[in-house]
Design a protein around this motif. Structure first.
Motif, short mmCIF file in Angstrom:
data_model
loop_
_atom_site.label_atom_id
_atom_site.label_comp_id
_atom_site.label_asym_id
_atom_site.label_seq_id
_atom_site.Cartn_x
_atom_site.Cartn_y
_atom_site.Cartn_z
N GLU A 1 1.08 -1.10 -0.07
CA GLU A 1 0.05 0.06 0.02
C GLU A 1 0.79 1.24 0.16
O GLU A 1 0.49 2.14 -0.52
CB GLU A 1 -1.00 0.06 1.19
CG GLU A 1 -2.03 -1.08 1.23
CD GLU A 1 -1.75 -2.35 1.64
OE1 GLU A 1 -2.64 -3.30 1.57
OE2 GLU A 1 -0.47 -2.81 1.89
N ILE B 1 2.14 1.86 -3.56
CA ILE B 1 1.19 2.30 -4.53
C ILE B 1 0.73 3.78 -4.09
O ILE B 1 0.55 4.42 -5.23
CB ILE B 1 -0.10 1.32 -4.21
CG1 ILE B 1 0.15 0.06 -4.70
CG2 ILE B 1 -1.32 2.00 -4.87
CD1 ILE B 1 0.23 -0.16 -5.87
N THR C 1 -5.27 0.53 -9.53
CA THR C 1 -4.99 1.67 -8.55
C THR C 1 -4.85 2.94 -8.80
O THR C 1 -5.16 3.81 -7.64
CB THR C 1 -3.61 0.93 -7.69
OG1 THR C 1 -2.40 1.35 -8.47
CG2 THR C 1 -3.79 -0.52 -7.21
N ILE D 1 -6.19 -5.94 -5.19
CA ILE D 1 -5.60 -5.92 -6.59
C ILE D 1 -5.86 -7.14 -7.23
O ILE D 1 -4.95 -8.06 -7.04
CB ILE D 1 -4.29 -5.38 -6.59
CG1 ILE D 1 -4.26 -4.02 -5.81
CG2 ILE D 1 -3.93 -5.13 -7.98
CD1 ILE D 1 -2.48 -3.81 -5.51
#
Length: 322
Positions: free
Chosen positions: A141, A144, A176, A243
């Protein structure tokens, strides 16, 4: 891209099994050393794997197996070299799955379904997203988020344009909103060195990184598998992180089109015997790979099916036209 479940199913034996000869026997014997063109860089997992298989194949067929590096053209140069080879079994190539993608988005002088003889499946790569242990991101995370905050600032290495790693990251970006910069290399040995020398920020490719994770030099942020890998049971999959992306990539041995059936069968059986060697499988386990047992008919059937199925993904990725 293939799911782990799909890959496991493909690895199994089926009713299409080729005729079985006694262990160590072959109907056809080569007259001189056999050359196998390898599409990936020297020292990479695939290169070492083919060379290890070649040791047993040499004993079974009675001639040396020479592995000749032909890296380039997104991993498709090696099989393309077979266009000018005689179909006598003396010249073969390792074909990666990218040879079934490349013609969809790049003009080629070869057709993957018409210009090759499919001989034997070998193995397949297990994919993941990996950073150096000194990288600032402790979780997927966080990476991203960095890719969303500063689009295209952070780059990642893969084994080539249009390969499983790049396609995997295109899907990650689409899912994303993050944006990264792709840096293609000729193979795992190159992109592994690029990561360790800080030329790229992370890798999105096959598990040649596994030994470096094991020795503490690298850290996995996410596995691109359908389920968690037992060896790294604490590492979540991309799916678990919301994802829905899975990537795997098998490879095998092909020859020029028009090879005599008895030659194909002898080469297939020699590789099948080599794939059963404990030291070969122990090597593959280091990189989370399994043998991919595919006889000539099964391998061709897989190629024909995948060639059709992958086009929509390539269109979605912007690499191919509808």
């Amino acid at each position: 891209m293939l799911t782990r479940r799909h890959f496991a199913a493909l690895a199994g034996t089926t009713a299409l099994a080729a005729p079985v000869l006694a262990r160590g026997q072959a109907r056809w014997k080569p007259e001189k050393p056999i050359t196998i063109y390898n599409p990936f860089a020297a020292g990479g997992v695939t290169d070492v794997h083919i060379r290890m298989l070649g040791e047993t194949v040499s004993k079974v067929l009675g001639q040396q197996v020479i592995v000749d590096i032909k890296a380039g053209a997104a991993g498709t140069l090696a099989p393309a070299m077979l266009l000018n080879a005689k179909p006598d079994g003396q010249t073969l190539a390792c074909m990666s799955i990218n040879s079934l993608r490349y013609p969809h988005y790049q003009k080629t002088n070869w057709d993957p379904l018409k210009d090759f003889t499919y001989i034997s499946g070998l193995s397949g790569y297990t994919m993941g997203i990996v950073v150096k242990s000194t990288a600032p991101w402790q979780a997927l995370e966080e990476l991203i988020a960095a890719g969303k905050k500063e689009p295209e600032k952070y780059n990642f290495g893969t084994s080539g344009i249009g390969g499983t790693g790049q396609l995997m990251m295109i899907e990650v970006e689409q899912a994303t909103g993050a944006q990264f910069t792709h840096v293609p290399y000729k193979g795992g040995a190159e992109w592994m060195q690029a990561l360790l020398s800080d030329q790229v920020h992370f890798l999105a490719d096959a598990a040649q990184w596994a030994p470096f994770v094991d020795n503490g030099q690298c850290r996995i942020l996410g596995m691109a598998t359908e389920q968690r890998i037992a060896k790294y049971k604490d590492t979540p999959t991309l799916i678990e992180r919301g994802i829905n992306v899975v990537g795997q990539s098998p490879y095998g041995i092909v020859g020029p089109k028009g090879m005599p059936p008895e030659v194909v069968e002898s080469i297939y059986l020699a590789f099948k015997e080599a794939m059963g060697e404990p030291k070969v499988n122990a090597y593959l386990e280091q990189f989370l790979q399994l043998p991919w047992y595919k006889n000539p008919a099964e391998y061709r059937a897989f190629a024909e099916k995948y060639y059709v199925e992958v086009k929509p993904l390539l269109i979605k990725a912007g690499l191919a036209q509808g």
